[in-house]
Motif scaffolding. Structure first.
Motif, PDB file in Angstrom:
ATOM      1  N   LEU A 199       0.429  14.407  -8.534  1.00 33.52           N
ATOM      2  CA  LEU A 199       0.899  15.483  -7.777  1.00 33.52           C
ATOM      3  C   LEU A 199       2.315  15.611  -9.049  1.00 33.52           C
ATOM      4  CD1 LEU A 199       1.034  14.734  -3.883  1.00 33.52           C
ATOM      5  CD2 LEU A 199      -0.659  16.593  -5.860  1.00 33.52           C
ATOM      6  N   ARG A 200       3.125  15.739  -9.754  1.00 34.02           N
ATOM      7  CA  ARG A 200       3.952  15.142 -10.564  1.00 34.02           C
ATOM      8  C   ARG A 200       3.406  16.890 -11.598  1.00 34.02           C
ATOM      9  NH1 ARG A 200       9.237  15.787 -11.312  1.00 34.02           N
ATOM     10  NH2 ARG A 200       9.549  16.185 -13.583  1.00 34.02           N
ATOM     11  N   PRO A 201       2.546  16.585 -12.284  1.00 33.19           N
ATOM     12  CA  PRO A 201       1.778  17.700 -13.409  1.00 33.19           C
ATOM     13  C   PRO A 201       2.074  19.047 -12.297  1.00 33.19           C
ATOM     14  CG  PRO A 201       0.611  15.729 -13.894  1.00 33.19           C
ATOM     15  CD  PRO A 201       0.842  15.478 -12.363  1.00 33.19           C
ATOM     16  N   VAL A 202       0.766  18.905 -10.466  1.00 27.84           N
ATOM     17  CA  VAL A 202       1.193  20.298 -10.412  1.00 27.84           C
ATOM     18  C   VAL A 202       2.652  20.936  -9.909  1.00 27.84           C
ATOM     19  CG1 VAL A 202       0.649  21.360  -7.977  1.00 27.84           C
ATOM     20  CG2 VAL A 202      -0.915  19.240  -9.237  1.00 27.84           C
TER      21      VAL A 202
ATOM     22  N   THR B  71       0.730  -1.097  -0.168  1.00 25.32           N
ATOM     23  CA  THR B  71      -0.039  -0.668  -0.111  1.00 25.32           C
ATOM     24  C   THR B  71       1.141   1.009  -0.348  1.00 25.32           C
ATOM     25  OG1 THR B  71      -1.926  -0.820   1.114  1.00 25.32           O
ATOM     26  CG2 THR B  71      -1.989   0.960   1.506  1.00 25.32           C
ATOM     27  N   GLY B  72       2.355   1.279   0.692  1.00 28.46           N
ATOM     28  CA  GLY B  72       2.714   2.363   0.900  1.00 28.46           C
ATOM     29  C   GLY B  72       3.181   2.771  -1.045  1.00 28.46           C
ATOM     30  N   ALA B  73       4.113   2.313  -1.033  1.00 31.36           N
ATOM     31  CA  ALA B  73       5.003   1.753  -2.505  1.00 31.36           C
ATOM     32  C   ALA B  73       3.523   2.270  -3.608  1.00 31.36           C
ATOM     33  CB  ALA B  73       5.243   0.236  -3.427  1.00 31.36           C
ATOM     34  N   ALA B  74       2.592   2.020  -3.394  1.00 31.87           N
ATOM     35  CA  ALA B  74       1.157   1.597  -4.006  1.00 31.87           C
ATOM     36  C   ALA B  74       0.985   3.391  -3.955  1.00 31.87           C
ATOM     37  CB  ALA B  74       0.086   1.351  -4.060  1.00 31.87           C
ATOM     38  N   ALA B  75       0.924   3.919  -2.904  1.00 28.03           N
ATOM     39  CA  ALA B  75       0.123   5.728  -2.915  1.00 28.03           C
ATOM     40  C   ALA B  75       0.924   6.117  -3.011  1.00 28.03           C
ATOM     41  CB  ALA B  75      -0.103   5.313  -1.104  1.00 28.03           C
ATOM     42  N   ALA B  76       2.549   6.032  -2.415  1.00 25.83           N
ATOM     43  CA  ALA B  76       3.528   6.716  -3.319  1.00 25.83           C
ATOM     44  C   ALA B  76       3.249   6.995  -4.735  1.00 25.83           C
ATOM     45  CB  ALA B  76       4.846   6.215  -2.493  1.00 25.83           C
ATOM     46  N   TRP B  77       3.390   6.106  -5.716  1.00 26.28           N
ATOM     47  CA  TRP B  77       3.789   6.183  -6.691  1.00 26.28           C
ATOM     48  C   TRP B  77       2.323   6.753  -7.255  1.00 26.28           C
ATOM     49  CZ3 TRP B  77       0.181   4.389 -10.385  1.00 26.28           C
ATOM     50  CH2 TRP B  77       1.074   4.614 -12.024  1.00 26.28           C
ATOM     51  N   LEU B  78       1.323   6.527  -6.532  1.00 23.90           N
ATOM     52  CA  LEU B  78       0.204   6.960  -6.910  1.00 23.90           C
ATOM     53  C   LEU B  78       0.027   9.148  -6.457  1.00 23.90           C
ATOM     54  CD1 LEU B  78      -2.770   4.715  -6.226  1.00 23.90           C
ATOM     55  CD2 LEU B  78      -1.701   5.166  -8.453  1.00 23.90           C
TER      56      LEU B  78
ATOM     57  N   LEU C 177      -5.569  24.301 -20.735  1.00 23.60           N
ATOM     58  CA  LEU C 177      -5.657  23.438 -20.836  1.00 23.60           C
ATOM     59  C   LEU C 177      -7.170  23.508 -21.071  1.00 23.60           C
ATOM     60  CD1 LEU C 177      -3.633  22.368 -17.775  1.00 23.60           C
ATOM     61  CD2 LEU C 177      -2.823  22.166 -19.393  1.00 23.60           C
ATOM     62  N   GLY C 178      -7.975  24.694 -21.743  1.00 18.85           N
ATOM     63  CA  GLY C 178      -8.946  24.591 -21.807  1.00 18.85           C
ATOM     64  C   GLY C 178      -9.966  24.911 -20.671  1.00 18.85           C
ATOM     65  N   GLU C 179     -12.198  24.417 -21.048  1.00 26.42           N
ATOM     66  CA  GLU C 179     -12.500  24.817 -20.102  1.00 26.42           C
ATOM     67  C   GLU C 179     -11.968  23.860 -18.802  1.00 26.42           C
ATOM     68  OE1 GLU C 179     -14.733  27.211 -19.540  1.00 26.42           O
ATOM     69  OE2 GLU C 179     -13.860  27.755 -21.634  1.00 26.42           O
ATOM     70  N   PRO C 180     -12.383  24.315 -17.588  1.00 27.86           N
ATOM     71  CA  PRO C 180     -12.032  23.151 -16.691  1.00 27.86           C
ATOM     72  C   PRO C 180     -13.585  22.198 -16.468  1.00 27.86           C
ATOM     73  CG  PRO C 180     -12.656  25.927 -16.153  1.00 27.86           C
ATOM     74  CD  PRO C 180     -12.223  25.661 -17.077  1.00 27.86           C
ATOM     75  N   HIS C 181     -12.176  20.866 -15.633  1.00 29.13           N
ATOM     76  CA  HIS C 181     -13.487  20.509 -15.930  1.00 29.13           C
ATOM     77  C   HIS C 181     -12.968  19.163 -14.601  1.00 29.13           C
ATOM     78  CE1 HIS C 181     -10.097  18.412 -18.243  1.00 29.13           C
ATOM     79  NE2 HIS C 181     -10.272  17.243 -18.418  1.00 29.13           N
ATOM     80  N   ASP C 182     -11.499  19.686 -13.829  1.00 28.58           N
ATOM     81  CA  ASP C 182     -10.955  18.590 -12.842  1.00 28.58           C
ATOM     82  C   ASP C 182      -9.728  19.735 -11.964  1.00 28.58           C
ATOM     83  OD1 ASP C 182      -8.989  19.065 -14.509  1.00 28.58           O
ATOM     84  OD2 ASP C 182      -8.957  16.363 -15.427  1.00 28.58           O
ATOM     85  N   GLU C 183      -9.266  19.068 -11.632  1.00 31.75           N
ATOM     86  CA  GLU C 183      -8.871  19.392 -10.566  1.00 31.75           C
ATOM     87  C   GLU C 183      -7.947  20.402 -11.172  1.00 31.75           C
ATOM     88  OE1 GLU C 183      -9.659  16.866  -9.161  1.00 31.75           O
ATOM     89  OE2 GLU C 183     -11.103  17.210  -7.632  1.00 31.75           O
ATOM     90  N   LEU C 184      -6.546  19.405 -11.959  1.00 28.35           N
ATOM     91  CA  LEU C 184      -5.926  20.474 -12.457  1.00 28.35           C
ATOM     92  C   LEU C 184      -5.904  21.201 -13.084  1.00 28.35           C
ATOM     93  CD1 LEU C 184      -2.778  16.802 -13.570  1.00 28.35           C
ATOM     94  CD2 LEU C 184      -2.705  18.412 -11.686  1.00 28.35           C
ATOM     95  N   THR C 185      -7.081  21.231 -14.280  1.00 32.77           N
ATOM     96  CA  THR C 185      -7.716  21.854 -15.273  1.00 32.77           C
ATOM     97  C   THR C 185      -7.875  23.275 -14.919  1.00 32.77           C
ATOM     98  OG1 THR C 185      -9.224  20.842 -15.418  1.00 32.77           O
ATOM     99  CG2 THR C 185      -7.939  20.352 -17.395  1.00 32.77           C
ATOM    100  N   ARG C 186      -8.546  23.021 -13.218  1.00 29.07           N
ATOM    101  CA  ARG C 186      -8.928  24.281 -13.211  1.00 29.07           C
ATOM    102  C   ARG C 186      -7.818  25.271 -12.231  1.00 29.07           C
ATOM    103  NH1 ARG C 186     -13.634  21.154 -11.153  1.00 29.07           N
ATOM    104  NH2 ARG C 186     -12.633  20.065  -9.718  1.00 29.07           N
ATOM    105  N   LEU C 187      -6.962  23.851 -11.885  1.00 31.41           N
ATOM    106  CA  LEU C 187      -5.643  24.924 -11.036  1.00 31.41           C
ATOM    107  C   LEU C 187      -4.656  25.849 -12.645  1.00 31.41           C
ATOM    108  CD1 LEU C 187      -2.862  24.925  -9.288  1.00 31.41           C
ATOM    109  CD2 LEU C 187      -2.286  23.208  -9.904  1.00 31.41           C
ATOM    110  N   GLY C 188      -4.439  24.670 -13.763  1.00 33.11           N
ATOM    111  CA  GLY C 188      -4.404  26.137 -15.082  1.00 33.11           C
ATOM    112  C   GLY C 188      -4.860  26.804 -15.371  1.00 33.11           C
ATOM    113  N   HIS C 189      -6.597  26.934 -14.877  1.00 33.98           N
ATOM    114  CA  HIS C 189      -7.488  28.001 -14.777  1.00 33.98           C
ATOM    115  C   HIS C 189      -7.083  29.496 -14.438  1.00 33.98           C
ATOM    116  CE1 HIS C 189     -10.668  30.741 -17.149  1.00 33.98           C
ATOM    117  NE2 HIS C 189     -10.889  30.663 -16.035  1.00 33.98           N
ATOM    118  N   THR C 190      -6.382  28.710 -13.201  1.00 31.62           N
ATOM    119  CA  THR C 190      -6.170  29.995 -11.862  1.00 31.62           C
ATOM    120  C   THR C 190      -5.053  29.989 -12.518  1.00 31.62           C
ATOM    121  OG1 THR C 190      -7.853  28.902 -10.434  1.00 31.62           O
ATOM    122  CG2 THR C 190      -5.960  29.904  -9.611  1.00 31.62           C
TER     123      THR C 190
END
Length: 445
Positions: free
Chosen positions: A180-183, A168-175, A204-217
């Motif tokens: 968060l890599r794009p952030v 679980t730790g390895a999977a969580a670290a990878w996920l 990134l176009g119209e915001p539809h998720d957390e990353l696109t909303r961050l990019g829009h902001t």
């Protein structure tokens, strides 16, 4: 970056803590349930053994006898048989402590006893026939296999929990790293763009998720930073450009006055010129600061008649000085979607220009257009020559009629148009034949 403050590390610690707690509860619960289950199994097996032994016994002449043909000799089983006086009729080979514990169960009710030092459990079962107790059966059972099972299960559950925690730790670290890599990349890009290239955007176009909303902001933030820097650079350029000439004049007048002794009247004239240039500098700074402040401020609502009256009152001294008849034509109630002070600063330079170059009369009228309020200013001055309709709105540019009209910053009409356009309005000029006509368009409320 401090690892303890890293968002990814903190999230990973939270996930691991939650999984560790869940696994600990599950492991403890599993082993508790297993212990209870094995304990119950041991007790149930002892009851079955005692019942089986009771079925092989008969009461003959008040004495206990074993049935013939028993396939389970008592000597091979962990079963004790006592008569009503507590004497052992049959007994298996057992440790001394176990034998003593079994003898203590020869009387009394049915019960369980665990001999801790030998890791054995005993169960007493009274032999009763027709309401008379003739003796007691004591069945014994070694708990070693059950203890071994519990130890094996505990070790296996701990290994399983540790494996699950590690996976679980390895999977969580990878996920978390992947999520968060794009952030992280966007943060680095935004930091670099804010210092070197404010025209870059994520797009990134119209915001539809957390990353696109961050990019829009972040795009909006970069837009605001770029606009602020543009305003700052424009303000600095205009200030430098407009102050260069009056400062040079002020310095030249002062140097000329100090070259040789002069008469008092000459000094008065020089000081008057210096004062005029200083006032001109003050007007330039005030106009530029007001423009910068109004462009950044919010819009409001104002009455068009109040705007016209305020601008006329400000230009009245100039009109009286030049013998100009300043007329404001009454109109119906019109509302402008611009703050009163900002609207007055848009109209005032235009009206002042008309009073400065008009011959005998300046007229200001109000009307409603298609979604706008139109303020028309007519004068009977020399008018505009061909090509001046746009050129006079350039900073530090004056028309042919203004070349010989005295010192001026040449900034009023340029600021009026810039401020009007900042609120979706416009300032236009045309030759009125005779005179000039200026039209100020402001959004209607």
């Amino acid at each position: 970056m401090n690892a303890a403050r890293d968002v990814r590390t903190r999230l990973l610690l939270v996930v691991l803590s939650a999984v560790t707690l869940a696994l600990a509860v599950a492991t403890i619960g599993f082993n508790v349930l297993l212990a209870a289950s094995t304990d119950g199994s041991a007790s149930s097996l002892l009851r079955q053994r005692a019942d089986s032994e009771r079925g092989q016994l008969r009461i003959v002449g008040g004495r206990i006898q074993q049935s013939e043909g028993s396939s389970d000799p008592l000597g091979d089983s962990r079963v004790w048989i006592y008569d009503s006086r507590g004497r052992a009729i049959e007994r298996p080979n057992a440790r001394a402590k176990t034998a003593v514990a079994a003898a203590s169960l020869s009387s009394g009710p049915s019960r369980f006893v665990t001999v801790g030092s030998t890791d054995e459990r005993l169960f007493s079962f009274p032999i009763v026939s027709r309401g008379v107790r003739y003796g007691t059966i004591v069945a014994g059972l070694s708990l070693s296999p059950y203890e071994e099972t519990r130890r094996t299960a505990l070790l296996a559950s701990l290994i399983f929990a540790a494996s699950v925690l590690a996976i679980t730790g390895a999977a969580a670290a990878w996920l978390l790293r992947s999520a968060l890599r794009p952030v992280f990349v966007m943060t680095q890009q935004a930091e670099a763009w804010s210092e070197h290239d404010l025209d870059k955007r994520f797009e990134l176009g119209e915001p539809h998720d957390e990353l696109t909303r961050l990019g829009h902001t972040l795009d909006q933030l970069l837009d605001r930073i770029a606009a602020s820097l543009r305003h700052e650079r424009r303000f600095s350029a205009e200030l430098s450009h407009e102050l260069r000439t009056p400062l040079a004049k002020l310095s030249a007048e002062a140097e000329l006055a100090l070259r040789r002794p002069r008469e008092p009247e000459e000094y008065r004239r020089v000081i008057g010129d210096i004062l005029a240039n200083a006032r001109q500098i003050a007007r330039i700074v005030e106009a530029l600061l007001a423009a910068a402040h109004q462009e950044a401020g919010p819009r409001g609502i104002a009455d068009a008649t109040e705007i016209a009256s305020a601008a006329a009152a400000a230009c009245r001294p100039l009109a009286d000085e030049r013998g100009i008849e300043l007329v404001v034509v009454p109109s119906q109630r019109l509302r402008v979607g611009v703050d009163l002070d900002l609207a007055e600063r848009i109209v005032h330079p235009v009206l002042e220009n008309a009073c400065r170059y008009g011959g005998t009369r300046v007229q200001m009228s109000l009307a409603r257009g298609d979604g706008v309020v139109v303020i028309t200013i007519d004068d009977d001055g020399p008018g505009l020559t061909e090509g001046e309709e746009e050129r006079i709105f350039e900073p530090a540019t004056r028309g042919d009629a203004g070349v010989s009209s005295g010192p001026s910053a040449g900034l009023g009409l340029a600021l009026a148009r810039r401020l009007a356009r900042s609120v979706s309005g416009e300032v236009l000029a045309s030759d009125g034949a005779p005179g000039a006509r200026f039209v100020v368009r402001l959004p209607a409320a």
